[in-house]
Design a protein around this motif. Structure first.
Motif, short mmCIF file in Angstrom:
data_model
loop_
_atom_site.label_atom_id
_atom_site.label_comp_id
_atom_site.label_asym_id
_atom_site.label_seq_id
_atom_site.Cartn_x
_atom_site.Cartn_y
_atom_site.Cartn_z
N VAL A 74 13.03 -1.79 -3.99
CA VAL A 74 12.66 -0.65 -4.76
C VAL A 74 11.11 -0.90 -5.26
O VAL A 74 10.36 0.03 -5.38
CB VAL A 74 13.62 -0.34 -5.74
N TRP A 75 10.87 -2.21 -5.95
CA TRP A 75 9.76 -2.36 -6.55
C TRP A 75 8.84 -2.47 -5.65
O TRP A 75 7.44 -2.26 -5.79
CB TRP A 75 9.75 -3.87 -7.32
N THR A 76 9.01 -2.96 -4.32
CA THR A 76 7.90 -3.13 -3.29
C THR A 76 7.48 -1.68 -3.22
O THR A 76 6.21 -1.51 -2.80
CB THR A 76 8.47 -3.78 -2.05
N ALA A 77 8.44 -0.89 -2.63
CA ALA A 77 8.03 0.60 -2.35
C ALA A 77 7.23 1.27 -3.58
O ALA A 77 6.22 1.73 -3.14
CB ALA A 77 9.30 1.44 -2.37
N LEU A 78 7.57 0.98 -4.94
CA LEU A 78 6.72 1.41 -5.91
C LEU A 78 5.14 0.98 -6.08
O LEU A 78 4.34 1.87 -6.28
CB LEU A 78 7.62 1.35 -7.15
N LEU A 79 5.28 -0.25 -6.01
CA LEU A 79 4.22 -1.18 -5.99
C LEU A 79 2.95 -0.68 -4.87
O LEU A 79 1.76 -0.65 -4.87
CB LEU A 79 4.00 -2.49 -6.34
N LEU A 80 3.61 -0.59 -3.78
CA LEU A 80 2.83 -0.19 -2.38
C LEU A 80 2.23 1.30 -2.69
O LEU A 80 1.34 1.44 -2.22
CB LEU A 80 3.78 -0.02 -1.26
N ILE A 119 -1.73 1.69 -2.60
CA ILE A 119 -2.69 2.75 -1.78
C ILE A 119 -3.38 3.62 -2.58
O ILE A 119 -4.40 3.80 -2.35
CB ILE A 119 -1.58 3.15 -0.78
N GLY A 120 -2.71 4.18 -3.56
CA GLY A 120 -3.62 5.00 -4.52
C GLY A 120 -4.84 4.68 -5.06
O GLY A 120 -6.05 5.13 -5.07
N MET A 121 -4.63 3.10 -5.35
CA MET A 121 -6.15 2.35 -5.94
C MET A 121 -6.90 2.49 -4.55
O MET A 121 -8.08 2.48 -5.15
CB MET A 121 -5.60 1.03 -6.65
N VAL A 122 -6.53 1.97 -3.69
CA VAL A 122 -7.50 1.70 -2.61
C VAL A 122 -8.11 2.91 -2.05
O VAL A 122 -9.24 2.92 -2.13
CB VAL A 122 -6.83 0.90 -1.31
#
Length: 161
Positions: A27-33, A37-40
């Motif tokens: 869950v944390w990996t999906a949220l941080l991903l 991606i938004g920041m990139v």
């Protein structure tokens, strides 16, 4: 609580604390991903806009210098179209955001709302004024505003990635 009661509890039997929380990493990996991606994407778009502004600015500076190099001789010869043409040609030789740069001008009038304007630069006040033919000193500067190629609507947003 004794040992027998702990073994008889169906929720705790055979499970350690680690097995109960095992899925939280996904869950944390999906949220941080999603956030990463938004920041990139934001940084790529920001860089693209900065590059476009820099390229338009460079084209305007080059065009103004080209026009300024021609302005004195063109004024004394009575043909300021040479300065306009030099500025416009050099501006259109540049690209910004992958499209050619354009400037809008009319050599017959010195309208201050146009993109290439011949005028006077006053060092003391740091101001530019469109040239008045009644001024005996003659023009000493060229102001150039660049935009994307003809057909790109004025004030249209830069297409981002």
């Amino acid at each position: 609580m004794n040992y027998a009661m702990r073994l008889s509890n169906p929720h705790r039997r055979g499970r350690s604390r680690r097995t109960v929380r095992k899925g939280i990493a996904l869950v944390w990996t999906a949220l941080l991903l999603v956030v990463m991606i938004g920041m990139v994407g934001l940084s790529i778009d920001w860089g693209w806009a900065a590059l476009d502004a820099s390229q338009l600015h460079n084209a305007a500076d080059a065009a103004a210098l080209a026009g300024a190099m021609k302005i004195k001789t063109a004024y004394h010869e009575g043909n300021t179209d040479t300065a306009y043409t030099a500025a416009r040609d050099l501006a259109m030789a540049n690209y910004a955001a992958g499209s050619p740069v354009d400037v809008c001008y009319n050599a017959t009038t010195n309208d201050p709302t146009l993109d290439v304007v011949i005028g006077r630069w006053f060092i003391s006040t740091r101001t530019f004024e469109a040239f008045d033919p009644a001024d005996p000193k003659g023009p000493n500067a060229v102001k150039v505003v660049t935009r994307h190629v003809d057909g790109w609507p004025v004030n249209q947003a830069l297409p981002l990635h």
